[in-house]
Design a protein around this motif. Structure first.
Motif, PDB file in Angstrom:
ATOM      1  N   ARG A  11       4.235  27.192  22.163  1.00 48.58           N
ATOM      2  CA  ARG A  11       5.183  26.853  21.104  1.00 48.58           C
ATOM      3  C   ARG A  11       5.250  27.995  20.103  1.00 48.58           C
ATOM      4  N   ARG A  12       6.278  27.944  19.255  1.00 46.94           N
ATOM      5  CA  ARG A  12       6.422  28.937  18.189  1.00 46.94           C
ATOM      6  C   ARG A  12       7.006  28.255  16.962  1.00 46.94           C
ATOM      7  N   LYS A  13       6.423  28.513  15.825  1.00 49.66           N
ATOM      8  CA  LYS A  13       6.893  27.896  14.584  1.00 49.66           C
ATOM      9  C   LYS A  13       8.176  28.581  14.128  1.00 49.66           C
ATOM     10  N   TYR A  62       8.799  23.368  15.442  1.00 48.26           N
ATOM     11  CA  TYR A  62       8.395  24.286  16.500  1.00 48.26           C
ATOM     12  C   TYR A  62       9.480  24.393  17.564  1.00 48.26           C
ATOM     13  N   ASP A  65       9.973  25.536   8.271  1.00 50.43           N
ATOM     14  CA  ASP A  65       9.079  24.657   7.520  1.00 50.43           C
ATOM     15  C   ASP A  65       9.922  23.926   6.480  1.00 50.43           C
ATOM     16  N   TYR A  93      13.528  21.947  20.405  1.00 43.23           N
ATOM     17  CA  TYR A  93      12.700  21.954  19.205  1.00 43.23           C
ATOM     18  C   TYR A  93      12.041  20.589  19.021  1.00 43.23           C
ATOM     19  N   HIS A 102      -4.262  17.391  13.736  1.00 42.70           N
ATOM     20  CA  HIS A 102      -4.342  18.806  13.403  1.00 42.70           C
ATOM     21  C   HIS A 102      -5.745  19.202  12.950  1.00 42.70           C
ATOM     22  N   SER A 134       8.953  18.413  16.237  1.00 40.47           N
ATOM     23  CA  SER A 134       8.084  18.398  15.058  1.00 40.47           C
ATOM     24  C   SER A 134       7.164  17.201  15.173  1.00 40.47           C
ATOM     25  N   SER A 170       6.205  21.248   9.802  1.00 39.83           N
ATOM     26  CA  SER A 170       6.507  22.402  10.654  1.00 39.83           C
ATOM     27  C   SER A 170       7.441  21.997  11.785  1.00 39.83           C
ATOM     28  N   CYS A 219       3.375  31.333   9.594  1.00 43.88           N
ATOM     29  CA  CYS A 219       3.780  32.122  10.764  1.00 43.88           C
ATOM     30  C   CYS A 219       5.213  31.794  11.167  1.00 43.88           C
ATOM     31  N   ILE A 220       6.077  31.558  10.194  1.00 44.20           N
ATOM     32  CA  ILE A 220       7.456  31.203  10.506  1.00 44.20           C
ATOM     33  C   ILE A 220       8.205  32.448  10.955  1.00 44.20           C
TER      34      ILE A 220
END
Length: 873
Positions: free
Chosen positions: A91-93, A103, A96, A142, A9, A144, A101, A681-682
């Motif tokens: 992808r989209r978060k 995704y 959490d 999904y 990351h 992670s 995270s 950005c959840i």
């Protein structure tokens, strides 16, 4: 060649995969096992680009070019030609959990690996590609990077709480790791200061492959590449809602609480409604979904310091050999038993899996019909109950399987019976028997204010909290409508106990029509709609409001449309979907000289692998459980630190400041400039803002029972626009809710009469009740006036420049403690004890403000050294 460059990351560590494109039908992947820095990987790609240009004698844009940017590898697949690589491009978060995270896959791409010059074309290749792409990876898949979604939160956290002695005997570093470590530490500007690197133990465990959907796609490269390249995906549902008052969320006594719902669909015996019924020869059942609800205090992110609680329940088809013939084109095809199983061998295999994963007791809630004019659903009950009786006679009395049979459909038709009240009684009994997981010990207030129901909660109590032992297994015929309502009632009961254990409510009881329960109900309905679309081809037909008998009259027409949609999907599109699932899960693997997938009359033999061969080692009919399972009951065998379970966990010595271990650095990225929009950005499915009362005078507590006119959302049903939003949620797993401006612009307040009033000069006087919450016509009480005078006197003394007399605060305002608890209440009246380290930290902060910087200590030098190495070396 294709070069895959992967990074962490922080983009401080890189790995490179080399994929050979000269092999027409074989997959050749080379992992050089080296960790590159950012500068090193740039130099490597530069040399490759320059070498290709010189070799080919070309100029300009030729050489090394970027093909695609991706967020992960789904896997490698081959049909009749060469291999394809499947990559996640969008992808989209979605959630959490403890800084990890989760995704959702939004888009993928398939790239053919072999070069066109060596490609051997096949006429049926394109058809297989179309069938494979019928599995829409952008719909409810999904993943992670750092959290194991295939296991429950209880398993993941108990793994970290195992005794230190088990991890301290970790194997030494391999040659690869020694080479990597030596390469990284070959140049160290701090080596003369004698500062050793702090070592911690990191754990890497094997996923639970039953809930992994790309396990077969990664099987070819699993033993070749580094584990960091392997990313396992699950299929099902993931939604996170927040109970927060500020900024659209809900604060419970100043603490934000997040509710996360994760559903894991089994990849064994997976398929569509009428094509997959009952169980296969290995004990895997159709439509098996493990649902986990996680409640945590979002004010503290860490797993070690935060408060986390979870509860798990399971749904799945009746574990027998049964099916339904869809060739008759009937809405309800007759149920038939395919094979006789007098010793309940298939049920034994299924419940053995459950004992290993969940422990005891296993509670079966069977919701199929008991009384029918013509036997249909009753056939399943008449076979399941004797099977459970047969298995229980060999188990110890304390760990026997509980069987609860209740005809939910018959109770629904009765006007005198309340279905949800009966389900609530069953749920209370179930939660008390299984308990739930929480990673902290009981609060002191539970001792001072005991509750009778809290004393009866089961499970395993440890020094660090509680463990859930056992599980509820709910089933009807389809495991969709009735099952989802029953699971919601059990989840609602468990939610009350979880909030009570976290110190949020004073008794483990939640009422309907409260903001908290309505938010939880919306989350469960999204969960049920999504699972119903995956298995049945339509959304839920009967919802919680239907069984509460408060659904509007328009809901009946919607139910009819959902029934027709489900029938159309089952009759015309389920066969293609089943072929796509079989191909994606590699249950069927194409090859030359083998019948094509679309030529098979049935896929029975693909899922029943042992039917064509005689079993050499037949399981015992009396000792039907696996070895060692009974020794640790009621605790699950998978969560016990024994020799067999320790083999699935790898222990590595790692640097304390490594990004894969330091979740704080990984999540917040303090080494670079970030924005709140990217970090948080959840896409919350719902928030309590949508259910809160709009008037000020109403009690804003999320546990207050609301009247229909007091709530922000309609209790009876959704509008047409909200229905459209719900359909998008189930198709794309809950996009962000509409903003406050959109909600206000489409509300009923913006009628023509209101706009006419705004345009007029004379505004009607607004009542005191609406803006202030009370009528101020009456004179305030004497006690209130005295409090106000003291408040005004206190304000005057604050603005006085010269004080002639000493003011005694006790005479101005009387402070009375609202709580007598000192340990676990945020309103504690005793002053906190500040240690010496905090004093020194505050003093250094003040000195820094005056321009005086204190001397750096050893820990500061260690942190600075890691920062310099990660950013510039």
């Amino acid at each position: 060649r294709y070069f895959l460059v992967g990074s962490n990351h922080a983009q401080t560590k890189h790995r490179v995969l080399k994929i050979d494109r000269t092999e027409p039908k074989d997959l050749v992947i080379i992992d050089d096992k080296h960790v590159y820095s950012q500068q090193e990987v740039r130099e490597l790609l530069g040399r490759l680009d320059l070498g290709n240009r010189i070799k080919m004698g070309q100029k300009g844009s030729s050489g090394l070019s970027r093909a695609v940017s991706a967020f992960g590898i789904v896997g490698f697949v081959r049909f009749l030609e060469g291999y394809y690589i499947v990559l996640i491009t969008k992808r989209r978060k979605m959630a959490d959990i403890g800084g990890h995270s989760i995704y959702k896959i939004e888009d993928t791409t398939m790239i053919y690996i072999p070069n066109d010059s060596v490609r051997v074309s096949h006429p049926d290749e394109a058809r297989y590609v179309r069938i494979f792409q019928n599995v829409d990876l952008s719909s409810n898949f999904y993943f992670s990077y750092s959290y194991d979604l295939s296991h429950s939160l209880q398993y993941n956290l108990t793994l970290l709480q195992r005794p230190y002695e088990l991890w301290s005997a970790a194997p030494p570093l391999t040659k690869e790791e020694e080479h990597t470590q030596g390469k990284q530490d070959s140049f160290d500007i701090f080596e003369d200061e004698g500062l050793p690197t702090q070592v911690v133990y990191g754990l890497q465990n094997e996923p639970y492959y039953k809930y992994v959907w790309n396990g077969k796609l990664l099987e070819r490269i699993k033993d070749i590449v580094h584990p960091d390249w392997l990313m396992y995906i699950i299929h099902g549902f993931c939604g996170q809602s927040s109970i927060l008052f500020k900024q659209g969320k809900l604060l419970i006594y100043g603490r934000p609480v997040h509710i996360t719902l994760i559903a894991r669909r089994s990849s064994k015996f997976a398929g569509t409604r009428f094509l997959k019924r009952g169980a296969n020869c290995e004990g895997d059942v159709a439509n098996e979904v493990e649902t986990e609800q996680i409640i945590h205090d979002a004010s503290v992110m860490s797993f070690t310091a935060g408060s986390y609680s979870s509860y798990v329940q399971v749904r799945g088809s009746v574990p027998l050999y049964w099916s339904q013939d869809i060739s008759t084109m009937m809405p309800k095809p007759p149920i038939r038993l395919d094979q006789a199983d007098p010793y309940a061998n298939i049920a034994a295999l299924h419940f053995d899996q459950m004992l290993q994963r969940f422990g005891s007791p296993i509670i079966i809630l069977n919701l199929v019909k008991k009384r029918e004019k013509r036997k249909h659903e009753k056939i399943l009950s008449e076979e399941l109950y004797p099977a459970v009786i047969n298995l229980n006679q060999f188990l110890p009395p304390d760990h026997r399987i509980d069987y609860i049979a209740w005809d939910m459909a018959r109770y629904t038709k009765s006007k005198l019976c309340n279905v949800l009240d009966r389900l609530s009684m069953i749920a209370e009994n179930v939660v008390k028997r299984t308990g739930f997981f929480i990673n902290r010990s009981d609060f002191y207030c539970h001792t001072l204010r005991p509750d009778d129901r809290w004393r009866d909660v089961g499970g395993s109590v440890t020094s660090t909290g509680r463990l859930q032992t056992g599980v509820l297994r709910t089933n009807c015929v389809d495991c969709l409508d009735r099952t989802n309502t029953a699971q919601f009632m059990v989840g609602k009961c468990a939610l009350a106990y979880q909030l009570y254990a976290l110190g949020m409510i004073d008794k483990p009881k939640l009422q309907f029509d409260t903001d908290c329960v309505r938010l939880f109900e919306e989350l469960y309905e999204d969960h049920g709609d999504t699972l119903s679309l995956q298995y049945g081809g339509s959304q839920l037909v009967h919802r919680v409001k239907t069984y509460r008998k408060i659904a509007p009259w328009t809901q009946h027409s919607k139910d009819i449309m959902q029934t027709l949609s489900r029938y159309y999907s089952n009759a015309f599109s389920d066969a293609d979907r089943q072929d796509a699932i079989n191909l994606f899960l590699q249950v069927y693997q194409p090859s030359e000289g083998k019948a094509h997938l679309w030529e098979l009359p049935t896929d029975f033999y693909l899922h029943q692998k042992s039917t064509m061969a005689l079993q050499n080692n037949r399981r015992s009919y009396t000792f039907w459980w696996s070895e060692g399972v009974l020794s640790y009951l009621p605790v699950p065998y998978d969560e016990v630190a024994c020799e067999n379970t320790m083999k699935t966990v790898k222990v590595r010595r790692m640097n304390q400041f490594d990004e894969s271990v330091d979740i704080y650095t990984e999540f917040f990225k303090p080494y670079e400039l970030t924005s709140f929009d990217d970090t948080f950005c959840i896409a919350m499915t719902n928030s309590a803002r949508e259910f809160m009362p709009k008037s000020v005078g109403v009690d804003p507590s999320p546990f207050t029972v609301r009247k229909p006119e007091e709530t922000g959302k309609s209790v009876l049903g959704k509008s047409s626009k909200e229905e459209t939003i719900l359909q998008r949620k189930t198709a794309a797993s809950a996009p962000p809710p509409p903003s406050e401006e959109v909600i206000s612009s489409t509300s009923e307040d913006d009628s023509e009469e209101d706009r006419d009033d705004e345009g007029s000069e004379v505004q009607p006087q607004q009542a005191m009740k609406e803006p202030y919450g009370r009528i101020l016509a009456e004179c305030p009480a004497e006690e209130d006036l005295l409090i106000y005078e003291r408040f005004a006197h206190l304000g005057e003394n604050q603005h006085t420049v010269e004080k002639t007399e000493r003011i005694n605060l006790a005479n101005i305002i009387c402070l009375e403690p609202v709580s007598h608890f000192k340990d676990d209440c945020i309103y504690a009246v005793s002053l906190p004890q500040v240690d010496r380290g905090s004093h020194e930290m505050f003093a250094s902060h003040v000195m820094t403000g005056h321009g005086q910087v204190r001397a750096l200590c050893r820990e500061d030098m260690l942190m600075y050294r890691e920062y310099v190495k990660n950013r510039y070396m």
